[in-house]
Design a protein around this motif. Structure first.
Motif, PDB file in Angstrom:
ATOM      1  N   SER A  58     -50.818  38.039 -35.229  1.00 36.34           N
ATOM      2  CA  SER A  58     -49.548  37.971 -35.935  1.00 36.34           C
ATOM      3  C   SER A  58     -49.312  36.537 -36.425  1.00 36.34           C
ATOM      4  N   SER A  59     -48.053  36.115 -36.492  1.00 36.75           N
ATOM      5  CA  SER A  59     -47.713  34.737 -36.858  1.00 36.75           C
ATOM      6  C   SER A  59     -46.276  34.473 -36.424  1.00 36.75           C
ATOM      7  N   PRO A  60     -45.907  33.223 -36.180  1.00 34.45           N
ATOM      8  CA  PRO A  60     -44.537  32.937 -35.744  1.00 34.45           C
ATOM      9  C   PRO A  60     -43.470  33.467 -36.694  1.00 34.45           C
ATOM     10  N   SER A  61     -43.714  33.381 -38.012  1.00 34.84           N
ATOM     11  CA  SER A  61     -42.712  33.850 -38.971  1.00 34.84           C
ATOM     12  C   SER A  61     -42.523  35.359 -38.880  1.00 34.84           C
ATOM     13  N   LEU A  62     -43.630  36.118 -38.743  1.00 43.19           N
ATOM     14  CA  LEU A  62     -43.529  37.570 -38.623  1.00 43.19           C
ATOM     15  C   LEU A  62     -42.908  37.975 -37.284  1.00 43.19           C
ATOM     16  N   ILE A  63     -43.208  37.218 -36.237  1.00 39.78           N
ATOM     17  CA  ILE A  63     -42.621  37.505 -34.922  1.00 39.78           C
ATOM     18  C   ILE A  63     -41.115  37.315 -34.961  1.00 39.78           C
ATOM     19  N   GLY A 225     -36.517  48.374 -20.899  1.00 36.92           N
ATOM     20  CA  GLY A 225     -37.224  47.198 -20.401  1.00 36.92           C
ATOM     21  C   GLY A 225     -38.190  46.615 -21.416  1.00 36.92           C
ATOM     22  N   ILE A 226     -38.440  45.323 -21.269  1.00 41.16           N
ATOM     23  CA  ILE A 226     -39.375  44.629 -22.165  1.00 41.16           C
ATOM     24  C   ILE A 226     -40.788  45.166 -21.974  1.00 41.16           C
ATOM     25  N   GLY A 227     -41.159  45.490 -20.749  1.00 40.15           N
ATOM     26  CA  GLY A 227     -42.474  46.063 -20.491  1.00 40.15           C
ATOM     27  C   GLY A 227     -42.661  47.389 -21.204  1.00 40.15           C
ATOM     28  N   ARG A 228     -41.630  48.232 -21.174  1.00 39.87           N
ATOM     29  CA  ARG A 228     -41.695  49.509 -21.884  1.00 39.87           C
ATOM     30  C   ARG A 228     -41.821  49.279 -23.384  1.00 39.87           C
ATOM     31  N   MET A 229     -41.099  48.287 -23.910  1.00 40.63           N
ATOM     32  CA  MET A 229     -41.157  47.980 -25.330  1.00 40.63           C
ATOM     33  C   MET A 229     -42.560  47.536 -25.747  1.00 40.63           C
ATOM     34  N   LEU A 241     -44.389  43.646 -32.852  1.00 35.20           N
ATOM     35  CA  LEU A 241     -43.428  43.969 -31.802  1.00 35.20           C
ATOM     36  C   LEU A 241     -43.996  43.619 -30.422  1.00 35.20           C
ATOM     37  N   VAL A 242     -45.312  43.780 -30.266  1.00 32.12           N
ATOM     38  CA  VAL A 242     -45.954  43.362 -29.017  1.00 32.12           C
ATOM     39  C   VAL A 242     -45.727  41.876 -28.779  1.00 32.12           C
ATOM     40  N   TRP A 243     -45.944  41.073 -29.824  1.00 33.32           N
ATOM     41  CA  TRP A 243     -45.760  39.633 -29.691  1.00 33.32           C
ATOM     42  C   TRP A 243     -44.290  39.264 -29.481  1.00 33.32           C
ATOM     43  N   VAL A 244     -43.379  40.043 -30.041  1.00 36.28           N
ATOM     44  CA  VAL A 244     -41.957  39.805 -29.773  1.00 36.28           C
ATOM     45  C   VAL A 244     -41.685  39.967 -28.285  1.00 36.28           C
ATOM     46  N   GLY A 245     -42.233  41.027 -27.693  1.00 34.42           N
ATOM     47  CA  GLY A 245     -42.060  41.230 -26.257  1.00 34.42           C
ATOM     48  C   GLY A 245     -42.660  40.110 -25.432  1.00 34.42           C
ATOM     49  N   VAL A 246     -43.848  39.642 -25.832  1.00 38.94           N
ATOM     50  CA  VAL A 246     -44.504  38.544 -25.102  1.00 38.94           C
ATOM     51  C   VAL A 246     -43.671  37.272 -25.189  1.00 38.94           C
ATOM     52  N   VAL A 247     -43.154  36.971 -26.376  1.00 39.89           N
ATOM     53  CA  VAL A 247     -42.342  35.767 -26.554  1.00 39.89           C
ATOM     54  C   VAL A 247     -41.047  35.866 -25.747  1.00 39.89           C
ATOM     55  N   SER A 253     -38.968  34.004 -18.576  1.00 34.97           N
ATOM     56  CA  SER A 253     -39.589  33.379 -17.402  1.00 34.97           C
ATOM     57  C   SER A 253     -39.229  31.902 -17.313  1.00 34.97           C
ATOM     58  N   ILE A 254     -39.151  31.219 -18.457  1.00 34.36           N
ATOM     59  CA  ILE A 254     -38.775  29.800 -18.457  1.00 34.36           C
ATOM     60  C   ILE A 254     -37.337  29.631 -17.976  1.00 34.36           C
ATOM     61  N   VAL A 255     -36.441  30.487 -18.490  1.00 35.89           N
ATOM     62  CA  VAL A 255     -35.033  30.408 -18.087  1.00 35.89           C
ATOM     63  C   VAL A 255     -34.882  30.661 -16.592  1.00 35.89           C
ATOM     64  N   MET A 256     -35.591  31.662 -16.082  1.00 36.23           N
ATOM     65  CA  MET A 256     -35.521  31.965 -14.652  1.00 36.23           C
ATOM     66  C   MET A 256     -36.119  30.845 -13.814  1.00 36.23           C
ATOM     67  N   TYR A 257     -37.202  30.245 -14.311  1.00 32.79           N
ATOM     68  CA  TYR A 257     -37.808  29.123 -13.586  1.00 32.79           C
ATOM     69  C   TYR A 257     -36.832  27.946 -13.498  1.00 32.79           C
ATOM     70  N   LEU A 258     -36.166  27.640 -14.606  1.00 31.02           N
ATOM     71  CA  LEU A 258     -35.179  26.555 -14.590  1.00 31.02           C
ATOM     72  C   LEU A 258     -34.023  26.898 -13.649  1.00 31.02           C
ATOM     73  N   GLY A 259     -33.662  28.184 -13.617  1.00 28.24           N
ATOM     74  CA  GLY A 259     -32.605  28.608 -12.702  1.00 28.24           C
ATOM     75  C   GLY A 259     -32.984  28.382 -11.246  1.00 28.24           C
ATOM     76  N   THR A 260     -34.257  28.645 -10.909  1.00 27.44           N
ATOM     77  CA  THR A 260     -34.699  28.408  -9.531  1.00 27.44           C
ATOM     78  C   THR A 260     -34.714  26.918  -9.194  1.00 27.44           C
ATOM     79  N   LEU A 261     -34.984  26.065 -10.191  1.00 33.07           N
ATOM     80  CA  LEU A 261     -34.951  24.624  -9.946  1.00 33.07           C
ATOM     81  C   LEU A 261     -33.547  24.167  -9.579  1.00 33.07           C
TER      82      LEU A 261
END
Length: 271
Positions: A58-63, A225-229, A241-247, A253-261
């Motif tokens: 894909s590409s960032p613009s299409l995602i 859920g994102i996994g189902r998507m 759409l797969v790459w949208v889910g991955v992004v 995960s980054i937000v949750m990691y910062l929350g744990t910090l």
């Protein structure tokens, strides 16, 4: 002449170290942002030049375009809340339950010796392999995802708490008992504070395990859920759409990691 104050130098050195630390953090943050921008720009350029296959990568613009479309439809909000809710709830229950289980080993050495081998054996079992069974037992809804996230985290936290229990200073315990302290006094004033850094050290691992458990549960069977998507997008060959889910999962995960910090800092405040 008055002698120079020797306390001035240490205070100046501490202030300089603080300024240097803040400057390093700012430079690191700028470097991280620049690296991310360069990566995204290269990704876009290489796909436009067909150096890498745009169909698969894909590409960032299409995602971004696909992501905005899914946002307008409203389904992304539901899927995101579903995944985040199951992950956070499983993380909280697993962390609290594991901490209670690990700390309980302090009360009885016989109990800990009997239970520890089974706990280690359960930790060695790949919990993700139990996901189909859990989905059958608890249904395809929200509960099975929470249970899977819970099982991914409880033993990790329990083992961390038990390591903290074993690190408790035995001489300090004897001293408190000699001064008339009860067992619950020693537990609350010595065992729990000593074990807290060990428990807190497992938080960053737990949040990643919780998210992994939730996503695997959604891959097997889920209504939202994102996994189902991602699974649905892969089945209909909608790579964007797969790459949208991955992004979205990466951002979550980054937000949750910062929350744990921040949670770590709060739990260890004044420790």
């Amino acid at each position: 002449m008055p002698k120079p104050d020797k306390k001035i130098k240490p205070e100046i050195e501490i202030e300089d170290e603080t300024k240097k630390s803040r400057k390093t953090k700012r430079v690191a943050l700028i470097g991280q942002i620049v690296l991310g921008i360069v990566f995204i720009a290269l990704w876009e350029i290489l796909t436009r030049m067909k150096v890498i296959d745009p169909y698969y990568w894909s590409s960032p613009s299409l995602i971004v375009q696909t992501g905005l479309q899914v946002l307008k439809e409203g389904s992304l909000y539901t899927d995101l809340l579903y995944t985040a809710g199951a992950t956070i709830l499983g993380f909280i229950l697993g962390t609290i339950g594991g901490a209670i289980l690990g700390l309980s080993f302090w009360w009885s050495s016989l109990y800990s010796r009997i239970t520890e081998p089974y706990m280690v054996a359960f930790n060695a079992i790949p919990k993700l392999a139990l996901a189909p069974v859990l989905v059958i037992l608890f249904g395809i809804g929200f509960n099975s995802k929470v249970v899977l996230a819970f099982m991914m985290t409880i033993i990790v936290t329990a083992l961390a708490a038990y390591s903290g229990v074993k690190a408790v200073d035995q001489d300090l315990e004897k001293l408190l008992y000699s001064l008339g302290a009860k067992r619950y006094h020693v537990f609350s004033k010595v065992v729990v504070p000593t074990s807290m850094p060990w428990i807190v050290s497992s938080l960053k691992i737990n949040i990643a395990l919780s998210l992994a458990g939730t996503i695997v549960g959604e891959f097997i069977s889920a209504q939202h859920g994102i996994g189902r998507m991602i699974l649905y997008a892969g089945q209909v060959m909608n790579i964007n759409l797969v790459w949208v889910g991955v992004v979205v999962l990466s951002i979550l995960s980054i937000v949750m990691y910062l929350g744990t910090l921040y949670l770590e800092k709060w739990l260890l405040k004044g420790h």
